[in-house]
Design an enzyme around this catalytic site. Sequence first.
Site, short mmCIF file in Angstrom:
data_model
loop_
_atom_site.label_atom_id
_atom_site.label_comp_id
_atom_site.label_asym_id
_atom_site.label_seq_id
_atom_site.Cartn_x
_atom_site.Cartn_y
_atom_site.Cartn_z
CG HIS A 184 -1.73 1.22 1.40
ND1 HIS A 184 -1.37 2.58 1.82
CD2 HIS A 184 -2.82 1.68 0.78
CE1 HIS A 184 -2.06 3.29 1.97
NE2 HIS A 184 -3.37 2.88 1.18
NE ARG A 222 32.96 1.61 -15.58
CZ ARG A 222 31.94 2.62 -15.79
NH1 ARG A 222 30.77 2.24 -15.38
NH2 ARG A 222 32.51 3.48 -16.38
NE ARG A 234 36.14 -3.31 -17.64
CZ ARG A 234 36.36 -1.99 -17.29
NH1 ARG A 234 36.85 -1.42 -18.24
NH2 ARG A 234 35.98 -1.62 -16.02
CD GLU A 238 42.27 -1.61 -20.60
OE1 GLU A 238 41.78 -0.73 -20.07
OE2 GLU A 238 42.06 -2.80 -20.57
N GLY A 243 39.77 2.09 -24.05
CA GLY A 243 39.89 2.63 -22.59
C GLY A 243 40.95 4.02 -22.47
CG ASN A 249 40.46 7.54 -17.71
OD1 ASN A 249 40.54 8.61 -18.11
ND2 ASN A 249 39.40 7.24 -16.78
CG ASP A 250 43.93 1.78 -17.78
OD1 ASP A 250 44.08 2.30 -16.62
OD2 ASP A 250 43.38 0.62 -17.39
CB CYS A 256 33.90 2.85 -23.23
SG CYS A 256 35.29 1.54 -22.68
#
Length: 801
Positions: free
Chosen positions: A421, A511, A579, A681, A702, A704-705, A752
């Site tokens: 409810h 992820r 991944r 990466e 990737g 960043n890496d 990504c």
Amino acid sequence: MVAQSNPRIVWFEDIGRDDVARVGGKNASLGELVRALRPKGIRVPPGFATTAEAYWAFVQANGFEERMRRLLADLDESKISLEEAGKAVRGLFLHGDWPEQIADEIAAAYRQLCERAGRSEVDVAVRSSATAEDLPGASFAGQQETFLNIRGERALLAACRRCYASLFTDRAISYRKAQGFDHMSVALSIGVQQMVRSDIGGSGVMFSIDTETGFKDVVLIDASWGLGENVVQGIVDPDEYQVFKPLLANPAVVPIIGKKRGGKEQKLIYAAGEKPTRNVPTSKAERLAFVLEDTEILTLARWAAAIEAHYACPMDMEWAKDGESGEIFIVQARPETVQSRRQAAAFKSYRIVKAGRKILSGLAVGDAVVAGRVCLIEDPRDIGNFVDGAILVTRTTDPDWVPVMKRATAIVTDHGGRTSHAAIVSRELGLPAIVGAGNATALLHDEQEVTVSCAEGDQGFVYEGTATFETETVEVGNLPRTRTQLMLNLGNPAAAMHWWRLPADGVGLARMEFVVSNHIRVHPMALLRYDELKDQAARREIAELTVGYPDKAEYFVDRLARGLARIAAALYPKPVIVRMSDFKTNEYAGLVGGAEFEPKEENPMIGFRGAARYYSPRYRDGFALECRAVRRLRNDMGFRNVVVMIPFCRSTHEADRVLEVMAENGLRRGEDGLEVFVMCEVPSNVILAAEFAKRFDGFSIGSNDLTQLTLGVDRDSADLATLFDEQDQAVKWMISSVIAAARRAGAKIGLCGQAPSDHPEFAAFLVGCGIDSISVSPDSFIAVKHQIAAAEAARKSEKAR
């Protein structure tokens, strides 16, 4: 004997959804189910209804009409209180006499129902069905009464009289007034339906739409032991199942994407004596068991889809399982009234920026964030103490609480599920709520400043103090079309369905490690070698987490498969790139039981991570569990849109070894349409892109890496922060080179990373390189879509010149 209908008594098979004016919304829908859907295999218990004509005949025979009008007029003019008016009108009905002919007709119909059932006194449910009820714009949920386990003609007539009286409960009077209905133009029909012996079986509620996000491709089922009133009223914390509708037509798959066991602390059963039902504690075995088998879950979901298709709108249904026969029945169906009316072209997104200590959690209802003061009410007798604009905290709610709930800014309850409810009314009122929190009334106190957040997935949180949060209205109706695909980065299964309205081209990065750390929490090797664990605290925690899983490894596989399934479902049938786990050793060690299986490394960022783990004796068996989960996701559950991606693959030799191990575990590239991607990466991925393209179907950059390893900069170092730049010429050379190599090899390639979200010019650079797709976080989607469109338009204009 063949049942005969008359102006005052009609059998369900003789009415349909066009008969709301005669028998109310609830009974009209029951008739529609019996008449149109029972022939298609959907089981509905038989029964009959009294009509609006019978109600008005009762009122007129007793001379109530003028007194009712006077009492309700006095209420409107504030001469008497709501409590006084309601009690007086109900008293009229409770002390009224049945017209002899109507009483005889009800008794005769009951005897015919007994004959159908082959019993002398069949047990029935006696339900109220108002002629302004279960309408697309107003649910009137729980406004009138239902009486269960009614036996015999005298008991039936008494229950029917009480149904009439319940048309004028305080809550029903208030609700009609708020919805603009004239009290004297609403009649009440009574449904008399053969009971399903769910008191010794189970029952619950089902929606053909996700109740929080409006995601149309899910059936949500709540289930508990005993009669269904406990689930509807939110007295118990039920099991919750989610089923993906588009795959239900395939008998070879089991698309159950969510299974959560509820506490189910008590059950409502039959009772002898004055009260026909009573609540009793459930056994430990009942609390630990699921109410429904997978086959039963799928049956209910298929019925929900069929009922929705017949009514041509999302539906709210109640079901019951007979403990004697094992058969399942639909006992009610009505249009869903909240998500189905939401504007599809725009939705508001909330994001917590900074919050205080997390006090408690429960099931999130809605998706908003609200800060305010607590008003704690433990006893319904204290409802009058509620402070307008406060956050209502209580054990549970029922329809008597609705006037107070309307004055709250948010609601938190100890008990209840998504179909309770409290949840249903909160949605209708547009209030964020957290239900089934367990101990909210113990942990929170009056006038405490807190923040209620329902914006973080299917779990809601109460934070100490006033949190900082952002809101954004996301418009999706007029987004430009682009050649470059725009996909989403998702990791949290609980929040994935929130973004279904975005016109994304799929999920570019799901992820796996997020699912492991938040929904599993245990190191896979600790599950496989549980008996060898030296850490006793870890053993105890694992034992608690894996209750109901005799095979502890199955706990990992089951929860990982279902978590990923919710992400795969959100944008089905578009591709979802999963991944495989990419924890670093220090992160793996932080999982329950993980410390015993991980080496200590000086630099985990470039240590034992990614592909190197998958064929290593140290983790190979854990990777096998990941493969089992993905195989189940694709083959058993039916999500063939899932693509597998391998992270941090340093060499082609390593790629060959990983692909070999995957094949050994039932994931062979190309088989059943399986595509396998590799993260780009590591500089070697760029230098040997042509060779990697022979082994994989695509790349995902990737950034960043790749930036870290191209520039030799620790991305987490504050001292080197100015050197970490994804737009450095060396990094851009790497990216443009691998895009060109992938295109020459006919492999797919995307990126990504966060850079396109933060830097519009970076998105333009990627478009200029001819990248296939860009994957971003959902909150960046709209802005990046416009950036891509602008970049493509500029490029086209340059070519034209």
